[in-house]
Design a protein around this motif. Sequence first.
Motif, PDB file in Angstrom:
ATOM      1  N   GLY A  58      33.943 -22.084  42.087  1.00  0.00           N
ATOM      2  CA  GLY A  58      32.554 -21.630  42.281  1.00  0.00           C
ATOM      3  C   GLY A  58      31.644 -22.717  42.841  1.00  0.00           C
ATOM      4  N   VAL A  59      32.214 -23.879  43.176  1.00  0.00           N
ATOM      5  CA  VAL A  59      31.366 -24.974  43.660  1.00  0.00           C
ATOM      6  C   VAL A  59      30.883 -24.686  45.085  1.00  0.00           C
ATOM      7  N   SER A  60      31.767 -24.124  45.916  1.00  0.00           N
ATOM      8  CA  SER A  60      31.353 -23.813  47.303  1.00  0.00           C
ATOM      9  C   SER A  60      30.161 -22.870  47.289  1.00  0.00           C
ATOM     10  N   MET A  61      30.237 -21.827  46.459  1.00  0.00           N
ATOM     11  CA  MET A  61      29.139 -20.852  46.407  1.00  0.00           C
ATOM     12  C   MET A  61      27.868 -21.477  45.851  1.00  0.00           C
ATOM     13  N   LEU A  62      28.033 -22.388  44.890  1.00  0.00           N
ATOM     14  CA  LEU A  62      26.838 -23.014  44.310  1.00  0.00           C
ATOM     15  C   LEU A  62      26.142 -23.896  45.349  1.00  0.00           C
ATOM     16  N   VAL A  63      26.932 -24.690  46.075  1.00  0.00           N
ATOM     17  CA  VAL A  63      26.347 -25.559  47.110  1.00  0.00           C
ATOM     18  C   VAL A  63      25.673 -24.705  48.182  1.00  0.00           C
ATOM     19  N   GLU A  64      26.384 -23.646  48.585  1.00  0.00           N
ATOM     20  CA  GLU A  64      25.848 -22.716  49.589  1.00  0.00           C
ATOM     21  C   GLU A  64      24.513 -22.123  49.116  1.00  0.00           C
ATOM     22  N   THR A  65      24.482 -21.682  47.886  1.00  0.00           N
ATOM     23  CA  THR A  65      23.299 -20.986  47.370  1.00  0.00           C
ATOM     24  C   THR A  65      22.122 -21.949  47.211  1.00  0.00           C
ATOM     25  N   ILE A  66      22.403 -23.154  46.713  1.00  0.00           N
ATOM     26  CA  ILE A  66      21.329 -24.147  46.550  1.00  0.00           C
ATOM     27  C   ILE A  66      20.713 -24.507  47.906  1.00  0.00           C
ATOM     28  N   ASN A  67      21.587 -24.641  48.905  1.00  0.00           N
ATOM     29  CA  ASN A  67      21.118 -25.119  50.201  1.00  0.00           C
ATOM     30  C   ASN A  67      20.563 -24.030  51.109  1.00  0.00           C
ATOM     31  N   HIS A  68      20.680 -22.778  50.676  1.00  0.00           N
ATOM     32  CA  HIS A  68      20.194 -21.669  51.514  1.00  0.00           C
ATOM     33  C   HIS A  68      19.368 -20.709  50.683  1.00  0.00           C
ATOM     34  N   ARG A  69      18.463 -21.255  49.891  1.00  0.00           N
ATOM     35  CA  ARG A  69      17.591 -20.375  49.116  1.00  0.00           C
ATOM     36  C   ARG A  69      16.739 -19.571  50.077  1.00  0.00           C
TER      37      ARG A  69
END
Length: 333
Positions: free
Chosen positions: A99-110
């Motif tokens: 789930g780290v890829s999705m977390l990084v993606e989500t944080i960086n593309h709010r």
Amino acid sequence: MPDAPIDTALSARPAPTRAGGEPFTEEGSAEVVAASFARTPDPRLRQVLTSLVHHLHAFVKDVELTEEEWETAIAFLTRTGQMCDDVRQEFMLLSDVLGVSMLVETINHRTGGTSTESTVLGPFHMVESPPRELGDDIALDGKGEPCLVTGQVTGPGGEPLTGALVDVWQADDDGFYDVQQPGVQPERNLRGLFTADDDGRFWFRTIVPRHYPIPDDGPVGELLVATGRHPNRPAHVHFIVTAPGHRPVTTHLFVDGDPYIDSDAVFGVKESLVREFPVVDDPARAAEVGLPNPFRTVHFDVVLLRTDSPHVEAQPAAQPAHLQSTVVQGAPS
Ligand code: BEZ
Ligand code: FE
């Protein structure tokens, strides 16, 4: 007598001390190791390493890691690295299933709820997607359930983004990407780079994608088996949508009702990206759009943030998807 040459690099070094100045103890382990990074010149690197050390040490203490478990973890990570090559990125897969890829993606593309949400890029994007005309059929082998995809690209106020680029790719009816089946599927099957019309609208013909397993013949697959998890991703169409003056979005359109919609192996599903693909049984409409009757259809509007929006300014600039490190041209073996 001339002065002896001075080794400036050596003389600039501080007098040698223990790494953090304090002896290593179980209680103070994180502080001692973090202190060894205190003189890291790059402040961001210092911040990241300091936090990493604190979290890692807290984790080891929390589970009281045994030496055997530590060796198992090192061997697992070693095999993960050994599995990586030009077309297989096992570390990225590990990041995905944790789930780290999705977390990084989500944080960086709010998005602040004002634009289309993003999700993982995945390993099957092609840097050079084949340009296609609006209305083209990207199912080059004609296999699968025919489907018409329509949508409109707009800015946050609903203004049409004329000429937006819509890059799409998907798995086939058996759950494979073209690059996984060279010689079986036609090259560039189920891929296309479309240019939206004056109203920002796009449409193309394809087939309904099927769910598929992520590559699970390596250490990440072993992890999934050991933890009773399945390797499947719910059926989806990938999109990268770009328009001048707007932040690109890398996202998916998910097929509602897919058996894995609530248990994506890489946690990529966001509620706002799930759509129904209803059946259209209308011979006249089928003839009009160039598909056999009946056919499936789906509508997917994409809203892009302006690059001068506060949500974009508050965050690191989005990296164009084709520059992201996950892009691999080829098939995970
Ligand atoms: C994909 O959707 O193509 C994908 C994403 C993450 C891992 C593997 C595949
Ligand atoms: Fe995919």
